[in-house]
Enzyme design. Structure first.
Site, PDB file in Angstrom:
ATOM      1  N   HIS A 100       0.745  12.981   8.872  1.00 10.05           N
ATOM      2  CA  HIS A 100       0.854  11.835   7.964  1.00 10.05           C
ATOM      3  C   HIS A 100      -0.373  10.929   8.026  1.00 10.05           C
ATOM      4  O   HIS A 100      -0.354   9.799   7.547  1.00 10.05           O
ATOM      5  CB  HIS A 100       2.110  11.022   8.289  1.00 10.05           C
ATOM      6  CG  HIS A 100       2.713  10.350   7.095  1.00 10.05           C
ATOM      7  ND1 HIS A 100       2.512   9.022   6.812  1.00 10.05           N
ATOM      8  CD2 HIS A 100       3.491  10.819   6.105  1.00 10.05           C
ATOM      9  CE1 HIS A 100       3.157   8.696   5.697  1.00 10.05           C
ATOM     10  NE2 HIS A 100       3.757   9.758   5.255  1.00 10.05           N
ATOM     11  N   ASP A 161       8.940   2.518   8.541  1.00 10.84           N
ATOM     12  CA  ASP A 161       9.721   2.626   7.305  1.00 10.84           C
ATOM     13  C   ASP A 161      10.076   4.075   6.979  1.00 10.84           C
ATOM     14  O   ASP A 161      11.035   4.325   6.258  1.00 10.84           O
ATOM     15  CB  ASP A 161       8.943   2.022   6.136  1.00 10.84           C
ATOM     16  CG  ASP A 161       8.885   0.509   6.210  1.00 10.84           C
ATOM     17  OD1 ASP A 161       9.854  -0.101   6.693  1.00 10.84           O
ATOM     18  OD2 ASP A 161       7.858  -0.073   5.796  1.00 10.84           O
ATOM     19  N   GLU A 272      11.180  -7.722   5.456  1.00  8.62           N
ATOM     20  CA  GLU A 272       9.920  -7.262   4.873  1.00  8.62           C
ATOM     21  C   GLU A 272       9.738  -7.917   3.508  1.00  8.62           C
ATOM     22  O   GLU A 272      10.706  -8.368   2.889  1.00  8.62           O
ATOM     23  CB  GLU A 272       9.881  -5.733   4.705  1.00  8.62           C
ATOM     24  CG  GLU A 272       9.569  -4.970   5.969  1.00  8.62           C
ATOM     25  CD  GLU A 272       9.174  -3.527   5.722  1.00  8.62           C
ATOM     26  OE1 GLU A 272       8.924  -3.167   4.546  1.00  8.62           O
ATOM     27  OE2 GLU A 272       9.128  -2.749   6.696  1.00  8.62           O
TER      28      GLU A 272
END
Length: 521
Positions: A100, A161, A272
């Site tokens: 990632h 997340d 958030e």
């Protein structure tokens, strides 16, 4: 002399162990030397293109081999083998989790990529008790950790997340999300690590044992060792989550409310924020509720404001506590200055909330929109300059030019351990800001990278005091500026644990010495 002995002697000479310095060893000889290692797993020397790709889809560096380790010993053997080749070998090693990374950080041009997910996952073990924790492989996905710990009614305290990332990958950066204001990043919730250093040593470390390596590796961008096991702190897991989103029309109220919430003793469990560049005047994609009727309600919310701000919050609860949760949520919401008509909420399971991004991933994959270039930019901004930053970036530089979510939320510095390798700004409160575009259609890679460049240039010219999260620099001067007064410590740790600069070459921080002349036998 028997043939195996001759082969070993040749290998001995190639690796520089017999007084001959190895320089630019040909690929076939590298394959032969690696293939001669005794491993529980195996090397792959062909069809390596997948190891030269990552989520960013902006870099492509082919390795010469990919290791599928069957054990931690395989990783140690491989790294030690490369270390013994000496400083004139060009071979490097990159640990790849779920791939990632954004700019090739998990790749190794002409080196070895280790597929960390190949490590056996049956070693994961949950330890309930007064201070519960889980031991898990560095190549384990956080989603698998969650599934296992929930069997005991437990879960890690801090998340990212997106849960389909490896433990070693996020701990090498920091691991941040909406729980960071309360529990700190993931690296603040680690009790112990097992690490393979750049010398090939397997070291167990913690705040009490080998503490310098422990703190160096946390947020260390893979520079000091490969995390092969982590001991993660756990807490009782809730069954349900009240998931809320509201809108703000002005930045001052938005940030003041966020800062009030993260400093309060009784507050939400997750906080958030998002920036919404309003292109059409009709907002219909920012809500969190899964009620189909909410789409109609949301489409009726119209405004001429070009930039809006969404605050996302959750409150954890168990079904028998629903009434108490309702009262606490209403009390907190009554203190906020959001636009009343914009309130949306829903109740979902804890797993559904934490794995929410994966649901979006599946939809994007079905449309062929997941494996596209992602020129993301993640910044850490001091509270003292966040308003100056917002005015210039959101209202002038971006306007309607963005193509993806923009995250912005404050965290408390006191929840971060300054002994780790992560660099954060001064001040008790700072903001995590993430620009997460996909380069599609008119939003080309060049266009998006140009916007990123403009943002960074403004930050430098206006003395915003910004630090990059998931940093990406191309020169030593930039890395020195990033680490500032901590550069000497960072460099000393590198010299101690990876003196030949074998590990994580894709970060581009330290260059391994390369040879200038070929070796001929």
């Amino acid at each position: 002399m028997k043939q195996p002995v001759l082969q070993y002697l040749k290998l001995f000479l190639l690796l520089g162990l017999g007084g001959v310095t190895a320089m630019h060893v040909p690929k076939q000889d590298v394959s032969a030397s690696l293939g001669a290692l005794s491993l529980d797993g195996h090397f792959r020397f062909h069809d390596l293109s997948s190891a030269a790709q990552d989520f960013g889809n902006l870099s492509c560096f082919l390795p010469v081999a990919v290791l599928h380790p069957g054990s931690v010993a395989d990783i140690a053997t491989t790294v030690r083998h490369v270390f013994m080749m000496g400083e004139h070998s060009t071979l490097t090693v990159a640990a790849r989790g779920h791939g990632h990374s954004l700019y090739g950080q998990s790749q190794a041009a002409g080196g070895i990529v280790i597929r960390m997910e190949s490590l056996q996952s049956d070693s994961m073990k949950v330890h309930p008790g007064v201070s519960p924790y889980v031991d898990a492989s560095g190549g384990e996905l956080w989603i698998n950790v969650l599934n296992e710990t929930l069997k005991y009614g437990l879960a890690p305290k801090s998340w990212t997340d997106y849960l389909h990332l490896t433990i070693g990958g996020t701990l090498s950066n920091a691991g941040v999300s909406g729980q960071t204001f309360r529990h700190g990043p993931q690296i603040s919730n680690v009790k112990e690590l097992e690490i393979v250093t750049g010398r090939g040593d397997v070291v167990t470390c913690s705040p009490q044992q080998n503490s310098n390596l422990f703190h160096a590796a946390l947020g260390g961008l893979g520079q000091f060792g490969i995390i092969t096991r982590a001991r993660i702190a756990l807490e009782p897991a809730p069954q349900m989550v009240r998931w809320i989103r509201v809108l703000y029309l002005d930045f001052a109220s938005f940030t003041e409310d966020q800062e009030m919430l993260i400093s309060a003793q009784k507050t939400f469990d997750y906080i958030e924020g998002f920036v919404i560049i309003n292109k059409t005047g009709i907002l219909n994609n920012w809500r969190s509720s899964f009620n189909p009727q909410d789409a109609v309600r949301a489409s009726q919310f119209k405004t001429d404001k070009k930039v809006l701000f969404c605050l996302e919050m959750t409150k954890n609860f168990n079904p028998e506590e629903a009434d108490i949760m309702e009262q606490e949520v209403n009390a907190l919401l009554s203190q906020l200055r959001y636009t009343p008509a914009s309130l949306f909420h829903t109740d979902v399971t804890y797993m559904e909330f934490l794995d929410r991004v994966h649901s979006s991933e599946l939809k994007l994959r079905a449309k062929g929109l997941w494996e596209v270039p992602h020129p993301w930019l993640n910044l850490i901004i001091p509270r003292s300059t966040i308003h100056k930053f917002a005015t210039e970036v959101f209202e002038k530089i971006l306007k309607d030019n963005n193509n993806g979510p923009i995250l912005i939320y404050p965290v408390n510095k006191s929840r971060w351990d300054n002994r780790t390798s992560v660099v954060i700004p001064d001040g008790e409160v700072f903001y995590l800001v993430g620009f997460l575009p996909s380069a599609l259609g008119p939003y080309s890679i060049e266009h998006t990278l140009n916007l990123n460049r403009k943002i960074i240039e403004f930050c430098n010219e206006a003395s915003i005091g910004v630090k990059q999260y998931l940093p990406n620099y191309t020169t030593e001067a930039e890395w020195k500026a990033h680490y500032g007064a901590r550069w000497d410590t960072f460099q000393q740790r590198k010299n101690t644990y990876d003196p030949l600069a074998i590990l994580a070459p894709g970060q581009g921080i330290f260059q391994k010495a390369s040879a200038s002349l070929p070796l001929s036998l």
